[in-house]
Write a protein that holds these residues in place. Sequence first.
Motif, PDB file in Angstrom:
ATOM      1  N   SER A   2       0.844  -1.197   0.000  1.00  0.00           N
ATOM      2  CA  SER A   2       0.000   0.000   0.000  1.00  0.00           C
ATOM      3  C   SER A   2       0.874   1.240   0.000  1.00  0.00           C
ATOM      4  O   SER A   2       1.495   1.575   1.002  1.00  0.00           O
ATOM      5  N   SER A   3       0.931   1.906  -1.119  1.00  0.00           N
ATOM      6  CA  SER A   3       1.728   3.126  -1.251  1.00  0.00           C
ATOM      7  C   SER A   3       0.861   4.332  -1.551  1.00  0.00           C
ATOM      8  O   SER A   3       1.365   5.374  -1.958  1.00  0.00           O
ATOM      9  N   THR A   4      -0.461   4.169  -1.371  1.00  0.00           N
ATOM     10  CA  THR A   4      -1.403   5.244  -1.672  1.00  0.00           C
ATOM     11  C   THR A   4      -2.183   5.617  -0.427  1.00  0.00           C
ATOM     12  O   THR A   4      -2.596   4.745   0.344  1.00  0.00           O
ATOM     13  N   TYR A   5      -2.366   6.925  -0.204  1.00  0.00           N
ATOM     14  CA  TYR A   5      -3.147   7.400   0.929  1.00  0.00           C
ATOM     15  C   TYR A   5      -4.111   8.483   0.456  1.00  0.00           C
ATOM     16  O   TYR A   5      -3.767   9.318  -0.374  1.00  0.00           O
ATOM     17  N   GLY A   6      -5.335   8.473   1.037  1.00  0.00           N
ATOM     18  CA  GLY A   6      -6.323   9.501   0.751  1.00  0.00           C
ATOM     19  C   GLY A   6      -7.515   8.963  -0.014  1.00  0.00           C
ATOM     20  O   GLY A   6      -7.405   7.977  -0.756  1.00  0.00           O
ATOM     21  N   LYS A   7      -8.657   9.618   0.177  1.00  0.00           N
ATOM     22  CA  LYS A   7      -9.881   9.230  -0.522  1.00  0.00           C
ATOM     23  C   LYS A   7     -10.125  10.104  -1.756  1.00  0.00           C
ATOM     24  O   LYS A   7     -10.487   9.612  -2.805  1.00  0.00           O
ATOM     25  N   ILE A   8      -9.964  11.421  -1.615  1.00  0.00           N
ATOM     26  CA  ILE A   8     -10.147  12.347  -2.740  1.00  0.00           C
ATOM     27  C   ILE A   8      -8.808  12.957  -3.133  1.00  0.00           C
ATOM     28  O   ILE A   8      -8.401  12.898  -4.285  1.00  0.00           O
ATOM     29  N   PHE A   9      -8.120  13.523  -2.159  1.00  0.00           N
ATOM     30  CA  PHE A   9      -6.766  14.037  -2.364  1.00  0.00           C
ATOM     31  C   PHE A   9      -5.842  12.855  -2.127  1.00  0.00           C
ATOM     32  O   PHE A   9      -5.451  12.555  -1.006  1.00  0.00           O
ATOM     33  N   LYS A  10      -5.507  12.132  -3.202  1.00  0.00           N
ATOM     34  CA  LYS A  10      -4.765  10.887  -3.087  1.00  0.00           C
ATOM     35  C   LYS A  10      -3.291  11.094  -3.431  1.00  0.00           C
ATOM     36  O   LYS A  10      -2.965  11.762  -4.409  1.00  0.00           O
ATOM     37  N   ILE A  11      -2.420  10.493  -2.616  1.00  0.00           N
ATOM     38  CA  ILE A  11      -1.004  10.519  -2.941  1.00  0.00           C
ATOM     39  C   ILE A  11      -0.501   9.094  -3.095  1.00  0.00           C
ATOM     40  O   ILE A  11      -0.946   8.184  -2.396  1.00  0.00           O
ATOM     41  N   SER A  12       0.403   8.885  -4.042  1.00  0.00           N
ATOM     42  CA  SER A  12       1.083   7.608  -4.214  1.00  0.00           C
ATOM     43  C   SER A  12       2.575   7.891  -4.284  1.00  0.00           C
ATOM     44  O   SER A  12       3.033   8.596  -5.192  1.00  0.00           O
ATOM     45  N   THR A  13       3.325   7.372  -3.307  1.00  0.00           N
ATOM     46  CA  THR A  13       4.764   7.601  -3.301  1.00  0.00           C
ATOM     47  C   THR A  13       5.482   6.437  -3.967  1.00  0.00           C
ATOM     48  O   THR A  13       4.969   5.323  -4.025  1.00  0.00           O
ATOM     49  N   PHE A  14       6.689   6.714  -4.470  1.00  0.00           N
ATOM     50  CA  PHE A  14       7.471   5.664  -5.126  1.00  0.00           C
ATOM     51  C   PHE A  14       8.954   5.888  -4.859  1.00  0.00           C
ATOM     52  O   PHE A  14       9.380   6.985  -4.473  1.00  0.00           O
ATOM     53  N   GLY A  15       9.741   4.832  -5.074  1.00  0.00           N
ATOM     54  CA  GLY A  15      11.185   4.938  -4.949  1.00  0.00           C
ATOM     55  C   GLY A  15      11.733   4.313  -3.684  1.00  0.00           C
ATOM     56  O   GLY A  15      10.996   4.014  -2.740  1.00  0.00           O
ATOM     57  N   GLU A  16      13.055   4.104  -3.684  1.00  0.00           N
ATOM     58  CA  GLU A  16      13.760   3.501  -2.560  1.00  0.00           C
ATOM     59  C   GLU A  16      14.892   4.401  -2.097  1.00  0.00           C
ATOM     60  O   GLU A  16      15.341   5.285  -2.820  1.00  0.00           O
ATOM     61  N   SER A  17      15.374   4.093  -0.887  1.00  0.00           N
ATOM     62  CA  SER A  17      16.423   4.900  -0.269  1.00  0.00           C
ATOM     63  C   SER A  17      17.661   5.018  -1.157  1.00  0.00           C
ATOM     64  O   SER A  17      18.246   6.097  -1.269  1.00  0.00           O
ATOM     65  N   ARG A  20      17.303   5.289  -7.856  1.00  0.00           N
ATOM     66  CA  ARG A  20      17.602   6.488  -8.662  1.00  0.00           C
ATOM     67  C   ARG A  20      16.918   7.717  -8.096  1.00  0.00           C
ATOM     68  O   ARG A  20      17.494   8.801  -8.063  1.00  0.00           O
ATOM     69  N   ALA A  21      15.674   7.560  -7.635  1.00  0.00           N
ATOM     70  CA  ALA A  21      14.916   8.710  -7.154  1.00  0.00           C
ATOM     71  C   ALA A  21      13.770   8.247  -6.280  1.00  0.00           C
ATOM     72  O   ALA A  21      13.423   7.062  -6.244  1.00  0.00           O
ATOM     73  N   ILE A  22      13.195   9.193  -5.574  1.00  0.00           N
ATOM     74  CA  ILE A  22      11.933   8.989  -4.880  1.00  0.00           C
ATOM     75  C   ILE A  22      10.980  10.059  -5.386  1.00  0.00           C
ATOM     76  O   ILE A  22      11.403  11.071  -5.960  1.00  0.00           O
ATOM     77  N   GLY A  23       9.682   9.841  -5.181  1.00  0.00           N
ATOM     78  CA  GLY A  23       8.740  10.842  -5.678  1.00  0.00           C
ATOM     79  C   GLY A  23       7.322  10.532  -5.260  1.00  0.00           C
ATOM     80  O   GLY A  23       7.055   9.581  -4.530  1.00  0.00           O
ATOM     81  N   VAL A  24       6.411  11.364  -5.755  1.00  0.00           N
ATOM     82  CA  VAL A  24       5.009  11.229  -5.397  1.00  0.00           C
ATOM     83  C   VAL A  24       4.128  11.700  -6.547  1.00  0.00           C
ATOM     84  O   VAL A  24       4.486  12.633  -7.274  1.00  0.00           O
ATOM     85  N   VAL A  83       9.319  14.673  -8.339  1.00  0.00           N
ATOM     86  CA  VAL A  83      10.397  13.707  -8.208  1.00  0.00           C
ATOM     87  C   VAL A  83      11.598  14.352  -7.528  1.00  0.00           C
ATOM     88  O   VAL A  83      11.883  15.533  -7.728  1.00  0.00           O
ATOM     89  N   ILE A  84      12.268  13.573  -6.684  1.00  0.00           N
ATOM     90  CA  ILE A  84      13.475  14.004  -5.978  1.00  0.00           C
ATOM     91  C   ILE A  84      14.555  12.972  -6.277  1.00  0.00           C
ATOM     92  O   ILE A  84      14.421  11.800  -5.903  1.00  0.00           O
ATOM     93  N   PHE A  85      15.605  13.390  -6.933  1.00  0.00           N
ATOM     94  CA  PHE A  85      16.664  12.446  -7.286  1.00  0.00           C
ATOM     95  C   PHE A  85      17.638  12.278  -6.126  1.00  0.00           C
ATOM     96  O   PHE A  85      18.054  13.254  -5.498  1.00  0.00           O
ATOM     97  N   ARG A 128      13.678   7.530   4.115  1.00  0.00           N
ATOM     98  CA  ARG A 128      13.926   8.364   2.926  1.00  0.00           C
ATOM     99  C   ARG A 128      12.626   8.569   2.144  1.00  0.00           C
ATOM    100  O   ARG A 128      12.428   9.616   1.525  1.00  0.00           O
ATOM    101  N   GLU A 129      11.744   7.583   2.179  1.00  0.00           N
ATOM    102  CA  GLU A 129      10.456   7.677   1.471  1.00  0.00           C
ATOM    103  C   GLU A 129       9.632   8.856   1.942  1.00  0.00           C
ATOM    104  O   GLU A 129       8.818   9.403   1.189  1.00  0.00           O
ATOM    105  N   THR A 130       9.835   9.283   3.191  1.00  0.00           N
ATOM    106  CA  THR A 130       8.991  10.351   3.741  1.00  0.00           C
ATOM    107  C   THR A 130       9.239  11.706   3.098  1.00  0.00           C
ATOM    108  O   THR A 130       8.419  12.616   3.237  1.00  0.00           O
ATOM    109  N   ALA A 131      10.356  11.860   2.380  1.00  0.00           N
ATOM    110  CA  ALA A 131      10.579  13.121   1.659  1.00  0.00           C
ATOM    111  C   ALA A 131       9.466  13.349   0.642  1.00  0.00           C
ATOM    112  O   ALA A 131       9.012  14.479   0.430  1.00  0.00           O
TER     113      ALA A 131
END
Length: 359
Positions: A2-17, A20-24, A83-85, A128-131
């Motif tokens: 589960s990498s998604t949070y929210g019902k209407i304002f939904k965020i999905s984060t991706f990436g590893e510590s 190459r990058a992390i992002g949302v 995205v954050i590299f 690191r994902e929390t960025a």
Amino acid sequence: MSSTYGKIFKISTFGESHGRAIGVVVDGCPSGVDFDEILIQNELDRRKPGQSRITTQRKEADSFEVLSGVFEGKTTGTPIALVIFNEDQKSKDYAHIADKFRPSHADYTYSTKYGVRDYRGGGRSSARETAARVAAGALAKMVLNHYGVEIYSYVSQVGAMKLAKSYQDLDLSKIDDNAVRCPDSEMAEKMFNYIDQVRKDGDSIGGVITGVLKNVPAGWGEPVFDKLHAELGKALLSINAVKGFEYGSGFDGVELLGSQHNDAFFTDENGKVKTKTNHSGGIQGGISNGEDIYFRVAFKPVATIMIDQDSVNEAGDAVTVSGKGRHDPCVLPRAVPIVDAMSALVLVDAMLRARVNKL
């Protein structure tokens, strides 16, 4: 996963510590919102590593790029991708635990669930994902600014060292005046010195962050299963190292009688319904009542320490895990903007759901 949070304002984060990058990707953000890149960068700067000697010395600029959803300085209503590299990975620091399970980390549970794990900094389980969450939370703040909602979080306890003052007795504008992010300068200095000594000892320490949400209108939150405090609890408990959440009077409230705990209503000089006390923490029946929402979030000591620990490897053999790499001796100072971000994400979703519920 589960990498998604929210019902209407939904965020999905991706990436590893150490990827190459992390992002949302943010879906459901209203169109026409002034997109404030400075606000996002400021929030990321508050969370980024290397801020002082009591935080990890990993060096990341945490600058971000906007890939979609913004045109001529305003949100378009379409998905916004940020995205954050990663720039300062030192994956070799983790080679010694490639087949070992670090105590109190997610190594064993991830390996059990997926049959494979990214041992480089914990991969997806890394803080690191929390960025990415902080970037999305800053976007949520942009929407909430239209309603005058104010979000504050600060360090109120480190180990047994507890700030006795209530948030009403503090100047919350001073949260960022010191490295600990405690708005009481005298206590902040004591906390800093304690954390620094823990760092020198190769150990870690936990503590508590207090959150305060001001000017939240009455009527936000969904009854029964999606109560506002339940959503806050889920969001905040999803942060790495969080072990507990309480709002309002919390566990201390059990010591009061009902006649002492009940918040009596009155009408102020402007005809607005208010409460004389706020043991409810601004939420009743799972719905905001217009008073300040306040809560406490407990963080455990960081699991990675520079002291040898007993463990087992993937074959089940007894091994010694030696601390190595760059880690926070106390996660609290950098966790403050994460608590802010998750609070903002809960509130913006509650705001949008409240609008849907009224024709």
